[in-house]
Design an enzyme around this catalytic site. Structure first.
Site, mmCIF file in Angstrom:
data_model
loop_
_atom_site.group_PDB
_atom_site.id
_atom_site.type_symbol
_atom_site.label_atom_id
_atom_site.label_comp_id
_atom_site.label_asym_id
_atom_site.label_seq_id
_atom_site.Cartn_x
_atom_site.Cartn_y
_atom_site.Cartn_z
ATOM 1 C CE LYS A 54 -19.807 -44.931 16.887
ATOM 2 N NZ LYS A 54 -20.875 -45.912 16.928
ATOM 3 C CE LYS B 76 -23.108 -40.497 13.192
ATOM 4 N NZ LYS B 76 -23.838 -41.708 12.985
ATOM 5 C CE LYS C 58 -28.784 -45.605 17.776
ATOM 6 N NZ LYS C 58 -27.605 -46.168 17.098
HETATM 7 N N1 AQP Z 1 -27.394 -38.258 11.976
HETATM 8 C C1 AQP Z 1 -27.821 -39.162 11.128
HETATM 9 N N2 AQP Z 1 -28.429 -38.804 9.961
HETATM 10 C C2 AQP Z 1 -28.877 -39.729 9.079
HETATM 11 N N3 AQP Z 1 -28.760 -41.066 9.298
HETATM 12 C C3 AQP Z 1 -28.166 -41.461 10.454
HETATM 13 N N4 AQP Z 1 -27.908 -42.682 10.953
HETATM 14 C C4 AQP Z 1 -27.287 -42.553 12.156
HETATM 15 N N5 AQP Z 1 -27.138 -41.260 12.444
HETATM 16 C C5 AQP Z 1 -27.676 -40.559 11.416
HETATM 17 C C6 AQP Z 1 -28.264 -43.930 10.292
HETATM 18 O O1 AQP Z 1 -29.038 -44.694 11.194
HETATM 19 C C7 AQP Z 1 -28.767 -46.071 10.963
HETATM 20 C C8 AQP Z 1 -28.475 -46.736 12.255
HETATM 21 O O2 AQP Z 1 -27.309 -46.221 12.832
HETATM 22 P P1 AQP Z 1 -26.553 -47.083 13.907
HETATM 23 O O3 AQP Z 1 -27.337 -47.155 15.133
HETATM 24 O O4 AQP Z 1 -26.229 -48.399 13.384
HETATM 25 O O5 AQP Z 1 -25.175 -46.460 14.104
HETATM 26 P P2 AQP Z 1 -24.627 -45.029 14.122
HETATM 27 O O6 AQP Z 1 -24.470 -44.518 12.750
HETATM 28 O O7 AQP Z 1 -23.377 -45.128 14.853
HETATM 29 O O8 AQP Z 1 -25.713 -44.216 14.917
HETATM 30 P P3 AQP Z 1 -25.524 -43.071 15.904
HETATM 31 O O9 AQP Z 1 -26.877 -42.604 16.204
HETATM 32 O O10 AQP Z 1 -24.566 -42.053 15.427
HETATM 33 O O11 AQP Z 1 -24.938 -43.766 17.176
HETATM 34 P P4 AQP Z 1 -23.561 -43.549 17.908
HETATM 35 O O12 AQP Z 1 -23.710 -42.293 18.647
HETATM 36 O O13 AQP Z 1 -23.464 -44.744 18.790
HETATM 37 O O14 AQP Z 1 -22.506 -43.478 16.875
HETATM 38 C C9 AQP Z 1 -27.608 -46.153 9.976
HETATM 39 O O15 AQP Z 1 -28.147 -46.440 8.687
HETATM 40 C C10 AQP Z 1 -27.030 -44.773 10.005
HETATM 41 O O16 AQP Z 1 -26.449 -44.419 8.767
#
Ligand code: AQP
Length: 332
Positions: free
Chosen positions: A111, A194, A197
């Site tokens: 990040k 992956k 968001k």
């Molecule tokens: N691609 C994914 N596949 C399976 N599980 C996922 N999670 C996130 N992406 C995937 C799971 O969703 C939960 C919430 O995630 P989060 O919002 O706390 O943070 P994150 O992992 O940083 O989510 P994003 O979507 O990838 O956001 P950004 O782009 O901001 O980094 C967690 O249980 C995570 O494992």
């Protein structure tokens, strides 16, 4: 009784990965555990968030939990910033966690990117706040996607070091619950990344707000290769995009990948993608519809968050009292 804690960041663009990797699993756990589900807005601001968007996205995470089937009468749904124990315990854990541990966190490296010097201190300390989220309730199990595994190992390290340093058994050693066929849903544009968001391409993810046309378009445009689907999982090993779509199909239809391949062996993507679209519209579409419906009644969502915050505070209070006494803080 075993206790579950998990959270999702209100950073917008909630997607199918968040649903299949985490939120959907929250629902089934309610029958066996006491569950606490949080919209982790303090985590969200580790990178810049527009205040109005943050407010709306926090409600949206709560609405997504409700739409997926989390029952607010049994489970607790609340916003992280409304329970001060998270920030208080995070500070104590900042003094327990070692710099060397945090330096190893791959999510920070990803990040922060190349511009590391410009990343917020909060982004660096993120895993310490996450440990506080979980341990403020002495939660024992944490359902998450695979990307959170390393952070949970750090939570275990922090709990262990706190217990050792103070000669107590204050904190449980938490167990991650990573299950289902979609523990790591990949980007629709790039099978090595992956689904996320923050990906600049909206075509990389299916979101909760996508309607039938958007789901169909994104899956039609999803990157694949030219080969038909194989009859066994092993032959998907070097085909990340194909493996991802099969994994999504398996998770949505609650089958194994092997079952899906049994049905679609030899099929071209021109056959498989429309079938996946129908399945996604059928299984995921209604959750998004219900989330949107709930977002039209913010007062209802706010009332659930307020009630959740009161119940969460009541659980965290005795834990914080015990922790502060252990550390040597005077009672107020
Ligand atoms: N691609 C994914 N596949 C399976 N599980 C996922 N999670 C996130 N992406 C995937 C799971 O969703 C939960 C919430 O995630 P989060 O919002 O706390 O943070 P994150 O992992 O940083 O989510 P994003 O979507 O990838 O956001 P950004 O782009 O901001 O980094 C967690 O249980 C995570 O494992």
């Amino acid at each position: 009784m075993s206790r579950i804690f998990s959270g999702v960041q209100p950073t917008g663009n909630l997607h199918l990965g968040n649903y299949l990797g985490a939120i959907r699993n929250f629902v089934g756990l309610q029958k066996d555990y006491e569950c606490i589900y949080c919209a982790v807005d303090m985590h969200a601001i580790t990178v810049w968030q527009d205040p109005a968007d943050l407010r709306s996205n926090t409600r949206e995470v709560a609405a997504a939990y409700l739409a997926a089937g989390v029952d607010p009468k049994n489970s607790i749904i609340f916003a992280q910033s409304t329970v001060p124990a998270h920030a208080e315990l995070a500070w104590i854990f900042n003094c327990v966690a070692r710099l060397g541990w945090l330096n190893r966190m791959t999510q920070f490296k990803e990040k922060a990117g190349k511009n590391r010097e410009n990343a917020s201190l909060g982004l660096y300390a993120y895993p310490s706040l996450m440990a506080a989220d979980i341990l403020a309730y002495k939660a024992t199990h944490v359902p998450v996607g695979e990307d959170q595994k390393q952070h949970l190992e750090l939570t275990r390290d922090i709990a262990q070091k706190f217990n050792n340093d103070y000669g107590t058994d204050t904190f449980p050693i938490v167990e991650p619950l990573i299950f289902g066929e979609a523990t790591r849903v990949m980007s629709l544009r790039d099978g090595s990344k992956k689904m996320s968001k923050s990906d600049p391409s909206d075509y990389s993810r299916i979101t909760f707000t996508d309607d039938r046309d958007a789901i169909a378009l994104k899956l039609r445009k999803a990157r694949t290769d030219a080969d038909p689907l194989p009859d066994n999982e092993k032959d998907l090993e070097d085909r990340p995009e194909a493996a991802n779509l099969v994994g999504i199909y398996a998770a949505l239809s609650e089958q194994t990948r092997q079952d899906v391949l049994k049905e679609y062996a030899g099929a071209q993507f021109s056959t498989f993608k429309p079938a996946l679209t129908e399945l996604a519209v059928d299984k995921f579409g209604p959750v998004g519809e219900e989330m949107k419906r709930l977002m039209d009644d913010p007062a209802h969502v706010d009332a659930i968050l307020k009630d959740g915050a009161e119940r969460a505070s009541a659980l965290a209070e005795p834990v914080m009292k015990e922790v502060k006494e252990t550390v040597g803080f005077l009672a107020p």
